[in-house]
Write a protein that holds these residues in place. Sequence first.
Motif, PDB file in Angstrom:
ATOM      1  N   SER A  20       2.456   4.243  15.283  1.00  0.00           N
ATOM      2  CA  SER A  20       1.627   3.304  14.522  1.00  0.00           C
ATOM      3  C   SER A  20       0.188   3.801  14.410  1.00  0.00           C
ATOM      4  CB  SER A  20       1.670   1.925  15.184  1.00  0.00           C
ATOM      5  OG  SER A  20       1.026   1.951  16.446  1.00  0.00           O
ATOM      6  N   MET A  21      -0.316   4.463  15.445  1.00  0.00           N
ATOM      7  CA  MET A  21      -1.647   5.055  15.358  1.00  0.00           C
ATOM      8  C   MET A  21      -1.683   6.150  14.292  1.00  0.00           C
ATOM      9  SD  MET A  21      -3.846   3.734  17.667  1.00  0.00           S
ATOM     10  CE  MET A  21      -4.955   5.032  18.210  1.00  0.00           C
ATOM     11  N   THR A  36      -7.433  -0.348  24.680  1.00  0.00           N
ATOM     12  CA  THR A  36      -8.593   0.529  24.871  1.00  0.00           C
ATOM     13  C   THR A  36      -8.557   1.708  23.904  1.00  0.00           C
ATOM     14  OG1 THR A  36      -8.708  -0.105  27.206  1.00  0.00           O
ATOM     15  CG2 THR A  36      -9.855   1.908  26.542  1.00  0.00           C
ATOM     16  N   LEU A  37      -7.413   2.342  23.767  1.00  0.00           N
ATOM     17  CA  LEU A  37      -7.286   3.462  22.837  1.00  0.00           C
ATOM     18  C   LEU A  37      -7.454   3.004  21.394  1.00  0.00           C
ATOM     19  CD1 LEU A  37      -4.360   5.533  24.396  1.00  0.00           C
ATOM     20  CD2 LEU A  37      -6.821   5.948  24.544  1.00  0.00           C
ATOM     21  N   THR A  38      -6.977   1.803  21.101  1.00  0.00           N
ATOM     22  CA  THR A  38      -7.174   1.271  19.742  1.00  0.00           C
ATOM     23  C   THR A  38      -8.660   1.085  19.454  1.00  0.00           C
ATOM     24  OG1 THR A  38      -5.033   0.147  19.807  1.00  0.00           O
ATOM     25  CG2 THR A  38      -6.647  -0.652  18.206  1.00  0.00           C
ATOM     26  N   GLY A  39      -9.395   0.514  20.412  1.00  0.00           N
ATOM     27  CA  GLY A  39     -10.829   0.354  20.218  1.00  0.00           C
ATOM     28  C   GLY A  39     -11.554   1.681  20.107  1.00  0.00           C
ATOM     29  N   ALA A  40     -11.159   2.674  20.919  1.00  0.00           N
ATOM     30  CA  ALA A  40     -11.795   3.992  20.847  1.00  0.00           C
ATOM     31  C   ALA A  40     -11.510   4.655  19.501  1.00  0.00           C
ATOM     32  CB  ALA A  40     -11.291   4.867  21.986  1.00  0.00           C
ATOM     33  N   TYR A  41     -10.291   4.500  19.013  1.00  0.00           N
ATOM     34  CA  TYR A  41      -9.946   5.068  17.693  1.00  0.00           C
ATOM     35  C   TYR A  41     -10.764   4.398  16.591  1.00  0.00           C
ATOM     36  CZ  TYR A  41      -7.198   5.904  13.472  1.00  0.00           C
ATOM     37  OH  TYR A  41      -6.802   6.228  12.201  1.00  0.00           O
ATOM     38  N   ALA A  42     -10.889   3.069  16.658  1.00  0.00           N
ATOM     39  CA  ALA A  42     -11.656   2.354  15.637  1.00  0.00           C
ATOM     40  C   ALA A  42     -13.126   2.781  15.653  1.00  0.00           C
ATOM     41  CB  ALA A  42     -11.540   0.848  15.859  1.00  0.00           C
ATOM     42  N   LEU A  43     -13.705   2.929  16.830  1.00  0.00           N
ATOM     43  CA  LEU A  43     -15.098   3.350  16.937  1.00  0.00           C
ATOM     44  C   LEU A  43     -15.299   4.764  16.392  1.00  0.00           C
ATOM     45  CD1 LEU A  43     -17.971   2.793  17.958  1.00  0.00           C
ATOM     46  CD2 LEU A  43     -17.255   3.669  20.200  1.00  0.00           C
ATOM     47  N   LEU A  44     -14.353   5.650  16.713  1.00  0.00           N
ATOM     48  CA  LEU A  44     -14.468   7.025  16.239  1.00  0.00           C
ATOM     49  C   LEU A  44     -14.370   7.100  14.720  1.00  0.00           C
ATOM     50  CD1 LEU A  44     -14.590  10.065  16.833  1.00  0.00           C
ATOM     51  CD2 LEU A  44     -12.076  10.024  17.029  1.00  0.00           C
ATOM     52  N   PRO A  68     -10.698   1.101   9.625  1.00  0.00           N
ATOM     53  CA  PRO A  68      -9.638   2.119   9.652  1.00  0.00           C
ATOM     54  C   PRO A  68      -8.244   1.591   9.327  1.00  0.00           C
ATOM     55  CG  PRO A  68     -10.119   1.439  11.884  1.00  0.00           C
ATOM     56  CD  PRO A  68     -11.020   0.647  10.990  1.00  0.00           C
ATOM     57  N   TRP A  69      -8.094   0.238   9.125  1.00  0.00           N
ATOM     58  CA  TRP A  69      -6.745  -0.306   8.926  1.00  0.00           C
ATOM     59  C   TRP A  69      -6.653  -0.997   7.575  1.00  0.00           C
ATOM     60  CZ3 TRP A  69      -8.614  -0.559  14.056  1.00  0.00           C
ATOM     61  CH2 TRP A  69      -7.817   0.121  15.000  1.00  0.00           C
ATOM     62  N   LEU A  70      -5.761  -0.513   6.737  1.00  0.00           N
ATOM     63  CA  LEU A  70      -5.380  -1.227   5.521  1.00  0.00           C
ATOM     64  C   LEU A  70      -4.419  -2.353   5.892  1.00  0.00           C
ATOM     65  CD1 LEU A  70      -4.844   1.861   3.189  1.00  0.00           C
ATOM     66  CD2 LEU A  70      -6.823   0.328   3.252  1.00  0.00           C
ATOM     67  N   PRO A  71      -4.060  -3.226   4.955  1.00  0.00           N
ATOM     68  CA  PRO A  71      -3.186  -4.363   5.299  1.00  0.00           C
ATOM     69  C   PRO A  71      -1.872  -3.939   5.943  1.00  0.00           C
ATOM     70  CG  PRO A  71      -4.206  -4.725   3.176  1.00  0.00           C
ATOM     71  CD  PRO A  71      -4.596  -3.345   3.584  1.00  0.00           C
ATOM     72  N   GLY A  72      -1.210  -2.935   5.388  1.00  0.00           N
ATOM     73  CA  GLY A  72       0.065  -2.510   5.956  1.00  0.00           C
ATOM     74  C   GLY A  72      -0.064  -1.966   7.371  1.00  0.00           C
ATOM     75  N   PRO A  73      -0.924  -0.954   7.582  1.00  0.00           N
ATOM     76  CA  PRO A  73      -1.115  -0.467   8.949  1.00  0.00           C
ATOM     77  C   PRO A  73      -1.655  -1.523   9.903  1.00  0.00           C
ATOM     78  CG  PRO A  73      -1.906   1.145   7.365  1.00  0.00           C
ATOM     79  CD  PRO A  73      -1.574  -0.089   6.591  1.00  0.00           C
ATOM     80  N   PHE A  74      -2.444  -2.473   9.373  1.00  0.00           N
ATOM     81  CA  PHE A  74      -2.957  -3.552  10.219  1.00  0.00           C
ATOM     82  C   PHE A  74      -1.792  -4.373  10.782  1.00  0.00           C
ATOM     83  CE2 PHE A  74      -4.728  -7.609  11.298  1.00  0.00           C
ATOM     84  CZ  PHE A  74      -6.007  -7.347  11.756  1.00  0.00           C
ATOM     85  N   PRO A 124       9.579   2.330  22.798  1.00  0.00           N
ATOM     86  CA  PRO A 124       8.404   1.460  22.646  1.00  0.00           C
ATOM     87  C   PRO A 124       7.066   2.201  22.735  1.00  0.00           C
ATOM     88  CG  PRO A 124       9.502   1.085  24.749  1.00  0.00           C
ATOM     89  CD  PRO A 124      10.406   1.955  23.962  1.00  0.00           C
ATOM     90  N   VAL A 125       6.885   3.056  23.751  1.00  0.00           N
ATOM     91  CA  VAL A 125       5.601   3.744  23.880  1.00  0.00           C
ATOM     92  C   VAL A 125       5.416   4.737  22.741  1.00  0.00           C
ATOM     93  CG1 VAL A 125       4.203   5.213  25.384  1.00  0.00           C
ATOM     94  CG2 VAL A 125       5.653   3.436  26.381  1.00  0.00           C
ATOM     95  N   GLY A 126       6.477   5.412  22.344  1.00  0.00           N
ATOM     96  CA  GLY A 126       6.380   6.307  21.201  1.00  0.00           C
ATOM     97  C   GLY A 126       6.033   5.574  19.917  1.00  0.00           C
ATOM     98  N   ALA A 127       6.499   4.320  19.803  1.00  0.00           N
ATOM     99  CA  ALA A 127       6.167   3.531  18.618  1.00  0.00           C
ATOM    100  C   ALA A 127       4.674   3.280  18.515  1.00  0.00           C
ATOM    101  CB  ALA A 127       6.929   2.206  18.645  1.00  0.00           C
TER     102      ALA A 127
END
Length: 448
Positions: A124-125, A172-180, A142-148, A117-120
Amino acid sequence: MTETTQMRTSPSGGGDAPRSPEFRLAMDALQGLRQDLFHDAFAYRPLPLMTMDGPLTRRLPDRLRSYAARLPHAVVVGAALIALFGGSVASGALGGPAALLSGLACAVPVLATLVRPVGAFWMSMAATPVVAVLLGEFGEWPWLPGPFICHLTVLVIVAIRTRPRTAAWMWTLTGAYALLVETLFGDGEYNTSAPMLFLSALALLVVAVRHVRREAQQEVTAQQTVTAHERSRRTLLEERTTIARELHDVVAHHMSVVAIQAEAAPYRVEDPPPELERAFATIRENAVAALTELRRVLGVVRAEDYEAPDAPQPTLADLDALLANVRDAGLSVEKAVTGAVRELPPGVELSAYRIVQEALSNTLRHAPGATARVEVSYVLGGLGLRIVNGPIPELTLVKPSPGAGHGVTGMRERVSMLNGEMTAGPTDDGGYEVAVFLPVTAPTEGEA
């Protein structure tokens, strides 16, 4: 006060310098991040089968239960197919290796939640920029329909399989990735960060509430189990204390008789030898000492509001008065005696009386309006008791008023004290039966 002030104002470079609460909070947070998402991130943790103790699954036939137990796995596979469709078709690429690879990049992380699960989450990132490069579309960063679909599904599944703190770190990491990504590559026209963060926050909040509710239910269940165990243990001790109080009078009577007979015995013999007088004096001293210890024991087990009974402890000779009292309370009861009636040891008589009393009280509480029958059997090896009541009448106006459920416990304690046997349970006609056998050792000729 001086030493404390000096320690707090010590140089920060010292190894023993105290840390501020903010620093400790930040270190604890980083330690939690490392433990939740970095330490053994790709450890093998297969998704367990669904339990079959739910209100709906419990009613399924046995043949369908094995399939229903794998329902979570089927849901994950279905979500992976949706992610595959979103990565290959919904992104606009209707064919070709790029569309296939894009769909697989979106489906594999979802399937990975079944075992890692954590590796998944990290997969996905990583799938987000991979799909963008494969399809050559960078407009909807940063997310197309499929990755979204893939990332949102993985967030929810991993949050369900882990704990709320892990879900908070993933968000939190998802938000940081999106901001970057928006800062470095966004064109400012259209991005999917806001929808992703909003939907994922809403989904993770629901999952967190579910976790908290389940943990609260488990804690309540555990507390109820402990409380029930302690209540049962306390009830058992109370019943044993009651039995000890009641038997005190019986034992004290016998010890008093022994002391009196030992004191009077030397006067019944003309010119008794000194050895005999000393023997009887020793017997009397031991009997008096035993009485003293009995009083001390009774003082230990006596409750604060306990009052010693004025009347002697009841025996089977008082059973008719008990039945008359029960009949006045509205219970129709009859008595049957078989065998040669004889005097039994006081402990047996008292226990038999209390067992009948408790069984009839249970009938009054649990089966108002029913009829009861008390059978007393004097057999060669002891005493048999059978108290049975019929079912509750259909037209009765009195409703049952169940008590605390301690009556059977008390009866079993009395039977166990005398090394007897007891069975209690419902009858075929809807009534209830209590059957007891109390062994009585026949006195030998010398004892008689």
